[in-house]
Structure formats: C-alpha cells, structure tokens
Design a protein around this motif. Structure first.
Motif, short mmCIF file in Angstrom:
data_model
loop_
_atom_site.label_atom_id
_atom_site.label_comp_id
_atom_site.label_asym_id
_atom_site.label_seq_id
_atom_site.Cartn_x
_atom_site.Cartn_y
_atom_site.Cartn_z
N THR A 108 0.64 5.63 -5.75
CA THR A 108 -0.24 5.89 -4.62
C THR A 108 -1.34 6.82 -5.10
OG1 THR A 108 1.55 5.63 -3.03
CG2 THR A 108 -0.42 6.76 -2.26
N LYS A 109 -2.58 6.31 -5.10
CA LYS A 109 -3.71 7.16 -5.48
C LYS A 109 -4.33 7.71 -4.20
CE LYS A 109 -7.54 3.84 -5.66
NZ LYS A 109 -8.78 3.50 -6.31
N THR A 110 -4.76 8.95 -4.29
CA THR A 110 -5.44 9.59 -3.18
C THR A 110 -6.79 10.06 -3.69
OG1 THR A 110 -3.34 10.32 -2.26
CG2 THR A 110 -5.33 11.38 -1.42
N GLN A 111 -7.84 9.47 -3.15
CA GLN A 111 -9.19 9.91 -3.50
C GLN A 111 -10.00 9.98 -2.23
OE1 GLN A 111 -10.24 6.70 -6.28
NE2 GLN A 111 -11.73 5.93 -4.83
N GLY A 112 -10.70 11.07 -2.08
CA GLY A 112 -11.50 11.26 -0.87
C GLY A 112 -10.68 11.25 0.40
N GLY A 113 -9.42 11.69 0.33
CA GLY A 113 -8.56 11.74 1.50
C GLY A 113 -7.96 10.40 1.91
N VAL A 114 -8.20 9.36 1.12
CA VAL A 114 -7.68 8.02 1.44
C VAL A 114 -6.58 7.66 0.43
CG1 VAL A 114 -8.26 5.58 1.63
CG2 VAL A 114 -9.90 7.31 2.39
N ASP A 115 -5.40 7.27 0.95
CA ASP A 115 -4.29 6.82 0.11
C ASP A 115 -4.38 5.32 -0.09
OD1 ASP A 115 -3.32 9.39 0.12
OD2 ASP A 115 -1.73 9.01 1.56
N THR A 116 -4.19 4.89 -1.33
CA THR A 116 -4.18 3.48 -1.66
C THR A 116 -2.96 3.20 -2.54
OG1 THR A 116 -6.60 3.40 -1.65
CG2 THR A 116 -5.46 1.59 -2.75
N ASP A 117 -2.13 2.24 -2.14
CA ASP A 117 -0.99 1.86 -2.96
C ASP A 117 -1.44 0.89 -4.03
OD1 ASP A 117 0.79 3.42 -1.59
OD2 ASP A 117 1.55 1.80 -0.32
N ILE A 118 -1.02 1.15 -5.26
CA ILE A 118 -1.37 0.34 -6.41
C ILE A 118 -0.08 -0.25 -6.98
CG2 ILE A 118 -2.35 0.34 -8.73
CD1 ILE A 118 -3.91 2.84 -7.95
N VAL A 119 -0.01 -1.57 -7.08
CA VAL A 119 1.12 -2.19 -7.76
C VAL A 119 0.85 -2.03 -9.25
CG1 VAL A 119 2.38 -4.32 -8.18
CG2 VAL A 119 1.53 -3.81 -5.88
N ALA A 120 1.78 -1.38 -9.94
CA ALA A 120 1.56 -1.03 -11.35
C ALA A 120 2.60 -1.68 -12.24
CB ALA A 120 1.61 0.48 -11.51
N THR A 121 2.13 -2.23 -13.34
CA THR A 121 3.01 -2.67 -14.42
C THR A 121 2.69 -1.76 -15.59
OG1 THR A 121 2.92 -4.94 -13.62
CG2 THR A 121 3.74 -4.60 -15.87
#
Length: 152
Positions: A108-121
């Motif tokens: 989960t990246k948080t930039q500018g107060g916004v959380d975004t889930d990233i599917v990571a391999t």
C-alpha cells in the motif's frame, strides 16, 4: 522383580521425555516469506530503468526508461523515493510511504494522503508493480487506469 519392572518403566518414560523435548531445530526456521519479500524490496540502490511500463491501452506515455524507485524500511513499512518521473505524471508516482501485507504480495503506497494498493511480485533483483490510478486532477489525459511497472 517388581523393582526391576518399575526401574525399566521409569527409564522408558525418561527416554520419551528426553526425546520429545529435543524435537526440531530449537530455533527459527529461517526468514518468513514476508521478511524475504521486504529484503528483496529494500535492496540497496533500489530499482531503475523499468523493462516495461504498461497501461490499459498498451505502452505508457512519457519517458519512463530512466525512472527509478527505492524502498527503505522494514516489515512494518517505510518510505519510498522516486526519481526521473516524466513531467505531468506525479499522480502516478511521487515520493511517499509504504506498508506491505503479511503475505508480501500487496504494497500500500501513500502519496499525497491517498492510499493505493499495489499488487507486487517481488523477486531477487526483480519487481513487478500493478496498480490503478484515478484521475484526480486531470492534469494529464491518459493517466487514469491500470499501470504495470516491470523491473528486472
């Protein structure tokens, strides 16, 4: 004879207790999948020069060949820094913080107060990140959609 029988039973019982207390290595079984994923994610020098940057519509706009990302932290999360983000694409990547799920597969990246889930391999020396970008500012058309970054 009864005394010999009691002594033999006591020896058998003592032997079982000793063998049962010895079981296993006595230490940890090595690093967990999460610990390995974080170790590979926070590799010194980070990841640069993605081999592929894709969006829903194929190749991503912008000059991403010099893009780089470095994750620092522990299994508890940390910070990430980006470099050489093409002009107008700060909604896709900007410096921020990250956390990771227990399986080591969703960041989960948080930039500018916004959380975004990233599917990571996450592999040793390789990283694939897939996530959706909303079009919050509409500064650059074509930003909204699913993005995939592949580093090898």
């Amino acid at each position: 004879m009864k005394r010999l029988s009691n002594l033999l039973a006591a020896l058998v019982f003592a032997s079982l207790v000793i063998f049962m207390s010895c079981g296993g290595s006595g230490g940890s079984d090595g690093p967990s999948d999460l610990e390995i994923a974080v170790e590979n994610l926070t590799v010194s020098g980070g990841f640069s020069g993605p081999t592929s940057v894709q969006t829903d519509n194929g190749d991503a706009d912008g000059e991403w060949q010099d893009f780089g990302i470095t994750f620092k932290g522990t299994v508890e999360g940390g910070n990430y820094t980006v470099s050489n983000v093409p002009d107008g694409f700060s909604d896709v990547w900007a410096n921020g913080t990250w956390t990771i799920n227990d399986a080591g597969t969703v960041i989960t990246k948080t930039q500018g107060g916004v959380d975004t889930d990233i599917v990571a391999t996450i592999g040793e020396g390789s990283l694939t990140l897939e996530f959706d970008v909303d079009d919050p500012s509409a500064r650059t058309s074509g930003i909204a959609g699913t993005w995939t970054f592949v580093f090898n």
